[in-house]
Scaffold this motif. Sequence first.
Motif, PDB file in Angstrom:
ATOM      1  N   SER A 249      35.248 -21.617  -1.925  1.00  0.00           N
ATOM      2  CA  SER A 249      36.450 -22.740  -1.765  1.00  0.00           C
ATOM      3  C   SER A 249      37.176 -22.644  -3.218  1.00  0.00           C
ATOM      4  O   SER A 249      38.515 -23.273  -3.310  1.00  0.00           O
ATOM      5  N   GLY A 250      36.957 -22.418  -4.211  1.00  0.00           N
ATOM      6  CA  GLY A 250      37.724 -22.399  -5.363  1.00  0.00           C
ATOM      7  C   GLY A 250      36.695 -22.115  -6.731  1.00  0.00           C
ATOM      8  O   GLY A 250      35.634 -21.805  -6.500  1.00  0.00           O
ATOM      9  N   GLY A 251      37.500 -21.734  -7.720  1.00  0.00           N
ATOM     10  CA  GLY A 251      37.006 -21.361  -9.039  1.00  0.00           C
ATOM     11  C   GLY A 251      37.217 -20.075  -9.622  1.00  0.00           C
ATOM     12  O   GLY A 251      38.252 -19.468  -9.301  1.00  0.00           O
ATOM     13  N   ILE A 252      36.470 -19.444 -10.404  1.00  0.00           N
ATOM     14  CA  ILE A 252      36.560 -18.075 -11.003  1.00  0.00           C
ATOM     15  C   ILE A 252      35.425 -17.372 -11.199  1.00  0.00           C
ATOM     16  O   ILE A 252      34.035 -18.000 -11.134  1.00  0.00           O
ATOM     17  N   ILE A 253      35.464 -16.125 -10.313  1.00  0.00           N
ATOM     18  CA  ILE A 253      34.140 -15.061 -10.451  1.00  0.00           C
ATOM     19  C   ILE A 253      34.466 -14.200 -11.078  1.00  0.00           C
ATOM     20  O   ILE A 253      35.413 -13.340 -10.870  1.00  0.00           O
ATOM     21  N   LYS A 254      33.617 -13.865 -11.872  1.00  0.00           N
ATOM     22  CA  LYS A 254      33.918 -12.535 -12.909  1.00  0.00           C
ATOM     23  C   LYS A 254      32.491 -11.626 -12.810  1.00  0.00           C
ATOM     24  O   LYS A 254      31.422 -12.257 -12.766  1.00  0.00           O
ATOM     25  N   ALA A 255      32.791 -10.474 -12.375  1.00  0.00           N
ATOM     26  CA  ALA A 255      31.714  -9.409 -12.197  1.00  0.00           C
ATOM     27  C   ALA A 255      32.213  -8.042 -12.927  1.00  0.00           C
ATOM     28  O   ALA A 255      33.309  -7.608 -12.802  1.00  0.00           O
ATOM     29  N   ASP A 256      30.988  -7.277 -13.175  1.00  0.00           N
ATOM     30  CA  ASP A 256      31.592  -5.762 -13.371  1.00  0.00           C
ATOM     31  C   ASP A 256      32.106  -5.020 -12.185  1.00  0.00           C
ATOM     32  O   ASP A 256      33.134  -4.311 -12.301  1.00  0.00           O
ATOM     33  N   SER A 257      31.435  -5.463 -10.968  1.00  0.00           N
ATOM     34  CA  SER A 257      31.988  -4.896  -9.812  1.00  0.00           C
ATOM     35  C   SER A 257      31.674  -5.861  -8.550  1.00  0.00           C
ATOM     36  O   SER A 257      30.595  -6.351  -8.575  1.00  0.00           O
ATOM     37  N   ILE A 258      32.232  -5.833  -7.567  1.00  0.00           N
ATOM     38  CA  ILE A 258      31.923  -6.614  -6.374  1.00  0.00           C
ATOM     39  C   ILE A 258      32.299  -5.570  -4.954  1.00  0.00           C
ATOM     40  O   ILE A 258      33.483  -5.101  -4.942  1.00  0.00           O
ATOM     41  N   GLY A 259      31.299  -5.402  -4.197  1.00  0.00           N
ATOM     42  CA  GLY A 259      31.058  -4.640  -3.235  1.00  0.00           C
ATOM     43  C   GLY A 259      32.179  -4.749  -2.239  1.00  0.00           C
ATOM     44  O   GLY A 259      33.105  -3.867  -1.793  1.00  0.00           O
ATOM     45  N   GLU A 260      32.073  -6.190  -1.928  1.00  0.00           N
ATOM     46  CA  GLU A 260      33.180  -6.482  -0.772  1.00  0.00           C
ATOM     47  C   GLU A 260      33.619  -7.967  -0.841  1.00  0.00           C
ATOM     48  O   GLU A 260      32.787  -8.786  -1.436  1.00  0.00           O
ATOM     49  N   ILE A 261      34.874  -8.122  -0.849  1.00  0.00           N
ATOM     50  CA  ILE A 261      35.410  -9.599  -1.141  1.00  0.00           C
ATOM     51  C   ILE A 261      35.957  -9.735   0.279  1.00  0.00           C
ATOM     52  O   ILE A 261      36.947  -9.272   0.888  1.00  0.00           O
ATOM     53  N   ILE A 262      35.474 -10.752   0.875  1.00  0.00           N
ATOM     54  CA  ILE A 262      35.919 -11.388   2.260  1.00  0.00           C
ATOM     55  C   ILE A 262      36.569 -12.679   2.166  1.00  0.00           C
ATOM     56  O   ILE A 262      35.697 -13.721   1.563  1.00  0.00           O
ATOM     57  N   MET A 263      37.805 -12.772   2.227  1.00  0.00           N
ATOM     58  CA  MET A 263      38.726 -14.010   2.166  1.00  0.00           C
ATOM     59  C   MET A 263      39.268 -14.400   3.457  1.00  0.00           C
ATOM     60  O   MET A 263      40.333 -13.474   3.630  1.00  0.00           O
ATOM     61  N   ASP A 264      38.848 -15.308   4.082  1.00  0.00           N
ATOM     62  CA  ASP A 264      39.633 -15.332   5.525  1.00  0.00           C
ATOM     63  C   ASP A 264      40.600 -16.550   5.344  1.00  0.00           C
ATOM     64  O   ASP A 264      40.215 -17.896   5.099  1.00  0.00           O
ATOM     65  N   GLY A 265      41.815 -16.323   5.421  1.00  0.00           N
ATOM     66  CA  GLY A 265      42.694 -17.206   5.044  1.00  0.00           C
ATOM     67  C   GLY A 265      42.853 -18.402   6.128  1.00  0.00           C
ATOM     68  O   GLY A 265      43.395 -19.534   5.662  1.00  0.00           O
ATOM     69  N   GLU A 266      42.255 -18.466   7.177  1.00  0.00           N
ATOM     70  CA  GLU A 266      42.309 -19.575   8.220  1.00  0.00           C
ATOM     71  C   GLU A 266      41.161 -20.489   7.763  1.00  0.00           C
ATOM     72  O   GLU A 266      41.201 -21.569   8.217  1.00  0.00           O
ATOM     73  N   ARG A 267      40.270 -20.072   6.835  1.00  0.00           N
ATOM     74  CA  ARG A 267      38.976 -20.842   6.403  1.00  0.00           C
ATOM     75  C   ARG A 267      39.202 -21.322   5.035  1.00  0.00           C
ATOM     76  O   ARG A 267      38.667 -22.444   4.825  1.00  0.00           O
ATOM     77  N   VAL A 268      39.760 -20.664   4.207  1.00  0.00           N
ATOM     78  CA  VAL A 268      39.916 -21.277   2.636  1.00  0.00           C
ATOM     79  C   VAL A 268      41.462 -20.803   2.197  1.00  0.00           C
ATOM     80  O   VAL A 268      41.863 -19.819   2.698  1.00  0.00           O
ATOM     81  N   ASP A 269      41.512 -21.401   1.070  1.00  0.00           N
ATOM     82  CA  ASP A 269      42.768 -21.053   0.350  1.00  0.00           C
ATOM     83  C   ASP A 269      42.433 -20.115  -0.742  1.00  0.00           C
ATOM     84  O   ASP A 269      41.945 -20.375  -1.775  1.00  0.00           O
ATOM     85  N   ALA A 270      43.069 -18.581  -0.600  1.00  0.00           N
ATOM     86  CA  ALA A 270      42.373 -17.739  -1.507  1.00  0.00           C
ATOM     87  C   ALA A 270      42.999 -18.169  -2.805  1.00  0.00           C
ATOM     88  O   ALA A 270      42.249 -17.638  -4.021  1.00  0.00           O
ATOM     89  N   SER A 271      44.114 -18.705  -3.022  1.00  0.00           N
ATOM     90  CA  SER A 271      44.730 -18.895  -4.282  1.00  0.00           C
ATOM     91  C   SER A 271      43.946 -19.904  -5.177  1.00  0.00           C
ATOM     92  O   SER A 271      44.339 -19.672  -6.442  1.00  0.00           O
TER      93      SER A 271
END
Length: 280
Positions: free
Chosen positions: A249-271
């Motif tokens: 829903s929001g915030g900051i996520i830091k990682a060395d790598s992320i295999g898959e990022i799923i952001m459904d614009g109809e469900r959450v505000d990716a910004s």
Amino acid sequence: MKEILNEHFTGERALFHETELRIRSSVFDDSESPLKHCRYIDISDCTFNWSYPVWYCEFIRMKDSTIGENGRAGIWYVDDIKAENTVIEAPKCIRHSKGISLKNVTFTNGEESLWKCANIRIDKVRAKGDYFAMDCDGMEVTGLELDGNNSFDGVRNVTVRNSVINGRDAFWNSENIIIYDSVISGLYFCWNSRNVTLVNCTVETLQGMCYTENLVLKNCKLPNTSLAFEYSTVNADILGSIDSIINPSGGIIKADSIGEIIMDGERVDASRTKIICGGK
């Protein structure tokens, strides 16, 4: 303080309403409620073999003792109890109690134990069983080894250190939780919770840390973790990789790598979520 040594008790309510007893090397056998409405009882090297051994009591000290497998609902409605080097073989032990200190205690069948309690200190406890520690308030946990599902449901104001927790659905509906230097493994870890912080922890989970408000991860590893953070507000500093995240829903996520990022614009505000991989 009166001392009882090498006794074998039978009959219901064997020591009903007793005060200031030191009980040594004794057996409470085949009848209910041997210690009920008692105060200032010091128990050492004793065995309890039947139901409801310690109820409605105050200021209980138990050491080097055993609550046997038939000692169901062993410690209820107790104010100020300390148990050390003790084995609890029966389920549903310790409920509706406060001022609890457990050190070197083993729950061989800890199912539905430690419910609706307050002001709890746990040190080097081993427990096996589902629904351990539900609806408790004010817990200091160090060196816990727990195997069981649905643990710590509905708990509040809890600090956990140097522990290993295995099992699905741990820390649901919980609030004000801080976990340091621990390992947590199981599906659906930490849903529907608020103010949860993990520091220097390793978490392995499928669909974990979802529907949680103000989730903080500092220097944590998330191996074999996928579909994490759904509908959560999160500030995560992840060491290494995470398999996938979904619809935070929001915030900051830091990682060395992320295999898959799923952001459904109809469900959450990716910004509303900033994702940083590999320092970029």
